[in-house]
Design an enzyme around this catalytic site. Structure first.
Site, PDB file in Angstrom:
ATOM      1  N   LYS A 295     -35.847  -3.973  -0.783  1.00 50.78           N
ATOM      2  CA  LYS A 295     -34.914  -3.679  -0.021  1.00 50.78           C
ATOM      3  C   LYS A 295     -35.303  -1.677   1.003  1.00 50.78           C
ATOM      4  O   LYS A 295     -35.208  -1.533   1.557  1.00 50.78           O
ATOM      5  CB  LYS A 295     -33.860  -2.989  -0.544  1.00 50.78           C
ATOM      6  N   ASN A 296     -35.583  -1.269  -0.630  1.00 48.18           N
ATOM      7  CA  ASN A 296     -36.056   0.555   0.090  1.00 48.18           C
ATOM      8  C   ASN A 296     -36.888   0.490   0.914  1.00 48.18           C
ATOM      9  O   ASN A 296     -37.693   1.453   1.343  1.00 48.18           O
ATOM     10  CB  ASN A 296     -36.141   1.209  -1.712  1.00 48.18           C
TER      11      ASN A 296
ATOM     12  N   CYS B 174     -21.720   9.569  -3.660  1.00 48.04           N
ATOM     13  CA  CYS B 174     -21.410   8.012  -3.821  1.00 48.04           C
ATOM     14  C   CYS B 174     -21.645   8.025  -5.511  1.00 48.04           C
ATOM     15  O   CYS B 174     -21.690   9.045  -6.207  1.00 48.04           O
ATOM     16  CB  CYS B 174     -22.883   7.116  -3.263  1.00 48.04           C
TER      17      CYS B 174
ATOM     18  N   ARG C  70     -25.657  13.765  -3.601  1.00 48.44           N
ATOM     19  CA  ARG C  70     -26.699  12.653  -3.058  1.00 48.44           C
ATOM     20  C   ARG C  70     -26.582  13.727  -1.632  1.00 48.44           C
ATOM     21  O   ARG C  70     -26.264  12.978  -0.529  1.00 48.44           O
ATOM     22  CB  ARG C  70     -26.205  11.917  -2.593  1.00 48.44           C
TER      23      ARG C  70
ATOM     24  N   ASP D  14     -34.859   4.513 -10.172  1.00 49.66           N
ATOM     25  CA  ASP D  14     -34.169   3.310 -10.488  1.00 49.66           C
ATOM     26  C   ASP D  14     -33.925   2.173 -11.607  1.00 49.66           C
ATOM     27  O   ASP D  14     -33.894   1.204 -11.295  1.00 49.66           O
ATOM     28  CB  ASP D  14     -34.312   2.553  -9.244  1.00 49.66           C
TER      29      ASP D  14
ATOM     30  N   ARG E 168     -26.172  -6.309  -2.866  1.00 45.26           N
ATOM     31  CA  ARG E 168     -26.931  -5.007  -2.382  1.00 45.26           C
ATOM     32  C   ARG E 168     -28.268  -5.059  -2.169  1.00 45.26           C
ATOM     33  O   ARG E 168     -28.692  -4.567  -1.410  1.00 45.26           O
ATOM     34  CB  ARG E 168     -26.113  -3.631  -2.105  1.00 45.26           C
TER      35      ARG E 168
HETATM   36  C1  UD1 Z   1     -33.875   6.620  -2.365  1.00 47.81           C
HETATM   37  C2  UD1 Z   1     -33.591   5.214  -2.842  1.00 47.81           C
HETATM   38  C3  UD1 Z   1     -33.171   4.965  -4.173  1.00 47.81           C
HETATM   39  C4  UD1 Z   1     -33.319   6.301  -5.325  1.00 47.81           C
HETATM   40  C5  UD1 Z   1     -33.628   7.246  -4.956  1.00 47.81           C
HETATM   41  C6  UD1 Z   1     -34.922   8.417  -5.447  1.00 47.81           C
HETATM   42  C7  UD1 Z   1     -33.635   4.127  -0.783  1.00 47.81           C
HETATM   43  C8  UD1 Z   1     -33.006   3.792   0.302  1.00 47.81           C
HETATM   44  N1  UD1 Z   1     -33.241   4.485  -2.151  1.00 47.81           N
HETATM   45  O1  UD1 Z   1     -32.361   7.387  -2.025  1.00 47.81           O
HETATM   46  O2  UD1 Z   1     -33.142   3.625  -4.327  1.00 47.81           O
HETATM   47  O3  UD1 Z   1     -32.778   6.410  -6.600  1.00 47.81           O
HETATM   48  O4  UD1 Z   1     -34.366   7.568  -3.160  1.00 47.81           O
HETATM   49  O5  UD1 Z   1     -36.048   7.591  -5.837  1.00 47.81           O
HETATM   50  O6  UD1 Z   1     -35.267   4.091  -0.701  1.00 47.81           O
HETATM   51  N2  UD1 Z   1     -31.452  15.202  -1.979  1.00 47.81           N
HETATM   52  C9  UD1 Z   1     -30.994  16.879  -2.247  1.00 47.81           C
HETATM   53  N3  UD1 Z   1     -30.987  17.021  -0.561  1.00 47.81           N
HETATM   54  C10 UD1 Z   1     -31.544  16.016   0.621  1.00 47.81           C
HETATM   55  C11 UD1 Z   1     -32.169  14.821  -0.053  1.00 47.81           C
HETATM   56  C12 UD1 Z   1     -31.674  14.714  -1.704  1.00 47.81           C
HETATM   57  O7  UD1 Z   1     -30.365  17.411  -2.425  1.00 47.81           O
HETATM   58  O8  UD1 Z   1     -31.078  15.932   1.844  1.00 47.81           O
HETATM   59  C13 UD1 Z   1     -31.758  15.527  -3.779  1.00 47.81           C
HETATM   60  C14 UD1 Z   1     -30.467  14.208  -4.355  1.00 47.81           C
HETATM   61  O9  UD1 Z   1     -29.553  14.445  -4.512  1.00 47.81           O
HETATM   62  C15 UD1 Z   1     -31.895  13.292  -5.002  1.00 47.81           C
HETATM   63  C16 UD1 Z   1     -32.703  13.607  -5.259  1.00 47.81           C
HETATM   64  O10 UD1 Z   1     -32.887  14.799  -4.165  1.00 47.81           O
HETATM   65  O11 UD1 Z   1     -31.452  14.456  -6.697  1.00 47.81           O
HETATM   66  C17 UD1 Z   1     -33.917  12.829  -4.319  1.00 47.81           C
HETATM   67  O12 UD1 Z   1     -33.289  12.053  -3.295  1.00 47.81           O
HETATM   68  P1  UD1 Z   1     -33.692  11.254  -2.657  1.00 47.81           P
HETATM   69  O13 UD1 Z   1     -35.012  10.916  -2.842  1.00 47.81           O
HETATM   70  O14 UD1 Z   1     -33.289  11.367  -1.230  1.00 47.81           O
HETATM   71  O15 UD1 Z   1     -33.242   9.701  -3.122  1.00 47.81           O
HETATM   72  P2  UD1 Z   1     -32.321   8.538  -1.268  1.00 47.81           P
HETATM   73  O16 UD1 Z   1     -32.995   8.426  -0.208  1.00 47.81           O
HETATM   74  O17 UD1 Z   1     -30.969   8.834  -0.518  1.00 47.81           O
END
Ligand code: UD1
Length: 426
Positions: free
Chosen positions: A22-23, A118, A123, A310, A402
């Site tokens: 999915k990711n 969420c 996030r 995850d 999902r």
């Molecule tokens: C992706 C995965 C999710 C997984 C996560 C971490 C997808 C669709 N989802 O989510 O399943 O749990 O990676 O491996 O691929 N953060 C910030 N600012 C930002 C973006 C992120 O502070 O602009 C923080 C988040 O709150 C979190 C950390 O960075 O604490 C990692 O998040 P991120 O790697 O961005 O997760 P996703 O891409 O949303």
């Protein structure tokens, strides 16, 4: 709402096919916005998130045709017909934010609803936005939407340094940089295999990305990208979840998929410490519990190649039965222990101290009605149900829809007693 009814105590045995990730699929689908030509993706999983993103993409002008029972889909975007990603779809799935980079790169502007909080934490998307700003975009927030505009209609290459590793921000900036003018250097990039999958596909579409798999990605922008055919990598989180199912039920599963050991690096290391054995085969990997009891392990979730957040909930389900105690620290998301009270209702012995959970092994879990508030937490309850005494009812299973393709069918085929009851849940 539907619920799952699981009767615990059955050993799982046989072959279990691992679906496309999915990711990996979600960003790859968004990459189709970058070209007028056709991007054909195969090995797509049948999941609610894939349908949601397809709807969003169609709203931007993407035409889709599918074959092979929806596993191979061609995405063609002759013109971007709309650069606004609406709240109604974005709120359902945070990964919708990944249309921002491609739309901005191709059209010079995009407006995307803020995803909001969420279940597993706040996030934010600040890292995505700072990255686009470093590439010359002007960002405005209004009425719950983020509007990004590239002056003169094209992003310019720049240095994007992420203070925190972010999978989504790395993907968004990477896609945008392929069509920017000049060179973009992404520092402290996420190294998750799904990012390499995206980068390899983008290069097959004519992008110039170097440093794939490392912390620094260098992208030389090109004028246009072209179509290609690309197979989505296998889902390492689904594979890790079923590896735990094999070990917890003292079964023997052959997980079928390419390079599973390699993409599951962090998970495999921790599971081996817990006594799980992996044996590679021609088509996948055989997973068994090698020790008499599951061994307690201490783990902190980390970006790849560390132990993935995850997999944290599923590992915790396994540790409820360990021979001693296990300390699990969640370092990525601030609110990702919602499975803890539910596992405790099934007889687990878990105490929480901030972002750390101490899990003391018990002899036996007990079936109970449970519910979870996110995808991986729901899977931890399914795993607990597979070994619990008597019946477990897992409610709110739309979370599982999902991210776990044909969960009931796959588990039933290897010996689990699990059914989906329509309209019996809460
Ligand atoms: C992706 C995965 C999710 C997984 C996560 C971490 C997808 C669709 N989802 O989510 O399943 O749990 O990676 O491996 O691929 N953060 C910030 N600012 C930002 C973006 C992120 O502070 O602009 C923080 C988040 O709150 C979190 C950390 O960075 O604490 C990692 O998040 P991120 O790697 O961005 O997760 P996703 O891409 O949303």
């Amino acid at each position: 709402m539907d619920r799952l009814a699981i009767t615990g105590g059955f050993r799982l045995e046989g072959q279990l096919p691992i679906s496309g990730a999915k990711n990996a699929a979600l960003p790859l689908m968004c990459a189709s916005l970058l070209t007028k030509d056709t991007l054909t993706l195969s090995n797509l999983p049948h999941l609610a998130d894939i349908k949601t993103l397809t709807m969003l993409l169609q709203g931007h002008g993407v035409e889709t045709t599918s074959e092979n029972d929806g596993r191979t889909v061609s995405f063609t975007t002759p013109n971007i017909t709309n650069t606004v990603a609406p709240y109604d779809i974005v709120r359902k799935m945070r990964a919708s934010i990944l249309v921002l980079g491609p739309l901005l790169a191709r059209e010079g502007e995009a407006t995307v609803s803020l995803p909001g909080g969420c279940a597993i934490g706040n996030r934010p998307i600040d890292l995505h936005l700072k990255g686009f700003e470093a590439m010359g975009a002007k960002i405005e927030l209004e009425e719950g939407y983020v509007r990004a505009v590239a002056p003169d209609g094209r992003l310019t290459g720049g240095k994007v340094h992420f203070p925190t590793v972010s999978v989504g921000a790395t993907e968004n900036i990477l896609m945008a940089a392929t069509l920017a003018s000049g060179e973009t250097v992404i520092e402290n990039a996420a190294r998750e295999p799904e990012i390499a999958d995206l980068a390899n596909c983008l290069n097959a579409m004519g992008a110039k990305i170097e440093g794939i798999g490392t912390r620094t990605l260098t992208v030389t922008g090109v004028e246009t990208l072209h179509g290609t055919e690309y197979a989505v990598m296998p889902d390492r989180i689904e594979a890790g979840s079923y590896a735990i199912a094999a070990a917890m039920t003292r079964g023997e599963l052959e997980l079928m998929g390419d390079n599973l050991i390699e993409v599951m690096t962090g998970t495999v290391g921790v599971l081996k410490e817990a006594g799980v054995e992996f044996k590679e085969t021609d088509g996948g990997v055989i997973v068994t519990l090698g020790s008499e009891k599951i061994k307690g392990v201490d783990v902190t979730t980390q970006p790849y190649p560390g132990f993935p957040t995850d997999m944290q909930a599923q590992l915790m389900a396994m540790m409820t039965l360990c021979d001693s105690a296990s300390v699990i620290n969640e370092s990525i998301f601030e609110n990702r222990f919602m499975h803890v009270p539910e596992l405790c209702r099934m007889g687990a012995d878990i105490t929480m101290h901030g972002s750390t959970a101490i899990v003391r092994g018990v002899e036996q879990l007990l079936g109970a009605p449970v519910m979870a508030t996110d995808l991986r937490a729901s899977m931890s309850l399914v795993l607990a149900g597979l070994v619990a005494d008597r019946q477990t009812f897992v409610n709110r299973i739309y979370h599982l829809d999902r991210g776990y393709e044909r969960l009931v069918e796959k588990l039933s085929a290897v010996g689990a007693k699990i059914t989906r009851d329509a309209n019996l849940g809460i």
